[in-house]
Design an enzyme around this catalytic site. Sequence first.
Site, PDB file in Angstrom:
ATOM      1  N   SER A  50      80.682 -15.842 -40.990  1.00 33.73           N
ATOM      2  CA  SER A  50      79.935 -17.100 -41.098  1.00 33.73           C
ATOM      3  C   SER A  50      80.898 -18.278 -41.206  1.00 33.73           C
ATOM      4  O   SER A  50      80.497 -19.428 -41.019  1.00 33.73           O
ATOM      5  CB  SER A  50      79.001 -17.068 -42.310  1.00 33.73           C
ATOM      6  OG  SER A  50      79.684 -16.634 -43.460  1.00 33.73           O
ATOM      7  N   ASP A  88      84.902  -9.187 -42.941  1.00 36.26           N
ATOM      8  CA  ASP A  88      83.816  -9.069 -41.968  1.00 36.26           C
ATOM      9  C   ASP A  88      84.425  -8.930 -40.569  1.00 36.26           C
ATOM     10  O   ASP A  88      85.116  -9.839 -40.107  1.00 36.26           O
ATOM     11  CB  ASP A  88      82.980 -10.359 -42.058  1.00 36.26           C
ATOM     12  CG  ASP A  88      81.565 -10.174 -41.593  1.00 36.26           C
ATOM     13  OD1 ASP A  88      81.172  -9.039 -41.289  1.00 36.26           O
ATOM     14  OD2 ASP A  88      80.839 -11.193 -41.553  1.00 36.26           O
ATOM     15  N   LYS A 117      83.145  -4.903 -43.169  1.00 39.01           N
ATOM     16  CA  LYS A 117      81.702  -4.883 -42.887  1.00 39.01           C
ATOM     17  C   LYS A 117      81.509  -4.913 -41.376  1.00 39.01           C
ATOM     18  O   LYS A 117      82.219  -5.625 -40.661  1.00 39.01           O
ATOM     19  CB  LYS A 117      80.994  -6.069 -43.543  1.00 39.01           C
ATOM     20  CG  LYS A 117      79.504  -6.123 -43.210  1.00 39.01           C
ATOM     21  CD  LYS A 117      78.747  -7.145 -44.048  1.00 39.01           C
ATOM     22  CE  LYS A 117      78.860  -8.561 -43.553  1.00 39.01           C
ATOM     23  NZ  LYS A 117      78.389  -8.779 -42.159  1.00 39.01           N
ATOM     24  N   GLU A 119      78.370  -4.939 -38.268  1.00 36.23           N
ATOM     25  CA  GLU A 119      76.940  -5.161 -37.973  1.00 36.23           C
ATOM     26  C   GLU A 119      76.401  -4.069 -37.054  1.00 36.23           C
ATOM     27  O   GLU A 119      77.065  -3.663 -36.098  1.00 36.23           O
ATOM     28  CB  GLU A 119      76.761  -6.526 -37.291  1.00 36.23           C
ATOM     29  CG  GLU A 119      77.084  -7.699 -38.217  1.00 36.23           C
ATOM     30  CD  GLU A 119      76.823  -9.054 -37.562  1.00 36.23           C
ATOM     31  OE1 GLU A 119      76.267  -9.102 -36.449  1.00 36.23           O
ATOM     32  OE2 GLU A 119      77.189 -10.070 -38.184  1.00 36.23           O
ATOM     33  N   GLU A 187      69.655  -8.213 -43.764  1.00 30.36           N
ATOM     34  CA  GLU A 187      69.525  -9.662 -43.561  1.00 30.36           C
ATOM     35  C   GLU A 187      68.208 -10.006 -42.877  1.00 30.36           C
ATOM     36  O   GLU A 187      67.890  -9.465 -41.799  1.00 30.36           O
ATOM     37  CB  GLU A 187      70.707 -10.193 -42.729  1.00 30.36           C
ATOM     38  CG  GLU A 187      70.601 -11.705 -42.494  1.00 30.36           C
ATOM     39  CD  GLU A 187      71.889 -12.378 -42.050  1.00 30.36           C
ATOM     40  OE1 GLU A 187      72.951 -11.715 -42.021  1.00 30.36           O
ATOM     41  OE2 GLU A 187      71.833 -13.574 -41.726  1.00 30.36           O
TER      42      GLU A 187
END
Length: 293
Positions: A50, A88, A117, A119, A187
């Site tokens: 982010s 991330d 992490k 996704e 999320e």
Amino acid sequence: MGNPAKKRVTAPAVRAMKGAQRIGMITAYDFPSGKIADAAGSDIILVGDSLGMVVLGYPDTLSVTVDDMIHHTRAVVRGVTNALVVGDMPYLSYHVSVEESVRNAGRFIQAGAQAVKIEGGKPTRIRTIEAILDAEIPVMGHIGLTPQSVNTLGGFKLQGKNVDDARRLIDEAIAIEQAGCFSLVLECVPTELAQLITEKISIPTIGIGAGLHCDGQVLVFHDLLGLYDAHTPKFVRRYATIGAEMKSAIETYLSDVREGRFPNDAESFHMGTTEDVKRLYGDAVVVPMPKAN
Ligand code: KIV
């Protein structure tokens, strides 16, 4: 600074928090944000991609590179004493081949992160997660609204709204748990679905826009503190308006500069007497010093 007397949070310790205590996680992107998040007592600090949006000013996270992430991870790690630091993995760092994914994950560990992490939870992603775990790197999963899939999802939208989609997310959560991830970010999914997943799997779920029943919660540093206002999702709770405070402080500074109020005498250095200055340069070039207020 964190508390040197307190034990460092580890990936197995986070896993063991399920059912015992709620997990508090926040993102951080540099030395001061890492240090503040750690001193506040965060269990997990995520160096989130982010940062592409809230720090680098891109419209989404897709332009963030591994080099960007490593640079920011190193800075965060220098500020953190107690929290578990998770790096991330950005877009394209685990999409091309399993070998490249493991190598990229290893770069985060060498930069000082203790976990990564990733996704997604489809079968190819699970194989990548298993390979990274096989390289002794703890992995946090992330399903639901996965921002790196913004183009295939058609926007930053609530996921798992219909039965088929909800079932797919439950299957992915179970696959991520069985692969060996130590926790899972959910999320932007309905509260009821997040609760079901939380009850079904043995690893902690960490929600963002996923309701109260997750085992923990995560927010983006800049959203929580009111430092980023380009887009504020419904699920963000703003605990401060630091951006407005920063702007007002800078406005005061600029007006002090323009009105001759900054710096004052206590904020300045002196050479001694005017006589000392004269001895250096001679009478002709001595500029009379204005008297301090
Ligand atoms: O990049 C990020 O900040 C994230 C969190 C929102 C979970 O992935």
